[in-house]
Design a protein around this motif. Sequence first.
Motif, PDB file in Angstrom:
ATOM      1  N   ASP A 173       0.849  -1.195   0.000  1.00 58.62           N
ATOM      2  CA  ASP A 173       0.000   0.000   0.000  1.00 58.62           C
ATOM      3  C   ASP A 173       0.880   1.239   0.000  1.00 58.62           C
ATOM      4  OD1 ASP A 173      -2.918  -0.987   0.492  1.00 58.62           O
ATOM      5  OD2 ASP A 173      -1.694  -2.132   1.906  1.00 58.62           O
ATOM      6  N   THR A 218      -6.793   3.411  -4.668  1.00 59.97           N
ATOM      7  CA  THR A 218      -7.508   3.502  -3.402  1.00 59.97           C
ATOM      8  C   THR A 218      -8.256   4.824  -3.252  1.00 59.97           C
ATOM      9  OG1 THR A 218      -5.468   4.274  -2.332  1.00 59.97           O
ATOM     10  CG2 THR A 218      -5.928   1.926  -2.252  1.00 59.97           C
ATOM     11  N   SER A 265      -2.400   4.244  -4.066  1.00 56.79           N
ATOM     12  CA  SER A 265      -2.327   3.014  -4.834  1.00 56.79           C
ATOM     13  C   SER A 265      -2.068   1.823  -3.919  1.00 56.79           C
ATOM     14  CB  SER A 265      -1.230   3.097  -5.898  1.00 56.79           C
ATOM     15  OG  SER A 265       0.043   3.224  -5.284  1.00 56.79           O
ATOM     16  N   ALA A 266      -2.484   0.661  -4.383  1.00 52.54           N
ATOM     17  CA  ALA A 266      -2.243  -0.588  -3.666  1.00 52.54           C
ATOM     18  C   ALA A 266      -1.958  -1.672  -4.691  1.00 52.54           C
ATOM     19  CB  ALA A 266      -3.443  -0.961  -2.811  1.00 52.54           C
ATOM     20  N   GLY A 290     -11.222   3.962  -5.690  1.00 49.43           N
ATOM     21  CA  GLY A 290     -11.856   2.692  -5.408  1.00 49.43           C
ATOM     22  C   GLY A 290     -12.004   1.799  -6.626  1.00 49.43           C
TER      23      GLY A 290
END
Length: 280
Positions: free
Chosen positions: A28, A73, A34-35, A76
């Motif tokens: 993460d 993130t 961003s992940a 979503g």
Amino acid sequence: AIGVSLEGALTPGWQHRLSVGTTRTNIDTAAFGSAYRSTREQVSWTNDFTIAANQHLIAGFDSVHDRGRSLDTFGGTTQYDKTRDNTGVFAGWRAQADALDGEVSGRYDHNSDFGGEFSGSIAAGHQFADGLRLTASYGTAFSAPTLSQLYSPGYGGYYAGNPLLDPERARTGEIGLEWKVDAANRLEARAFTTRVRDLIDFAGGDKFQAINIAHAAIDGLELTHRWRAGAYSWTNTLTLQDPRNEDTDTQLLRRPKQKFNSVFDAQLGETFSAGAELVY
């Protein structure tokens, strides 16, 4: 990462090792929203057959299933969700006759994205009476880009992947000389030359995206001193090399011309050891 393996003798002349494992990675990066999520399942089976007192045949296979996902993130959303499989079969023959020893090996990989590719190597060594050993080898290699190298959005666009990447293909030749000075000291010198076609490198544009470098070369010399006395060992290695883009005659990014590595280990009893490593 979790893995389990079973190894041992199936017959007096047949040793084997069967391994299965799985790896999960979650990264993460809150600053860029961003992940990254990845999973890998793999199985391998290696067999060593004694076909004579001085000859061995090694053969086996391995299979890897990869899945990678990149998530935004902030929004979503899923930026990419990809899977890939790679299966390889390999075999090699190793033999020794008096002061001579040698090995020939080959491998075939089938990648679900890039198809099939063969690679192989040949090596030989000669032990002289005065403690000197001469070695020589030549081999080819194939490396498909990882899912991250292909699809990662990077960090704010920096070091992003490139779905148009081609696999790397390389060939390397090496000649070496080893000298057992005495019971405690050993010196080694190796000269090597490598040519890579379509080298994968994060060197594209102002944000260092992944690209293929059509023709790359790495030529160099590696010097090693090994010392061992009782429970203690110390290994020092100096590498002098010239890593360059042959098309532009410039040094490859983030690949040093000089490297030094020093490792010290101490076996402090039957069940405990300690060590230190320096990399410069």
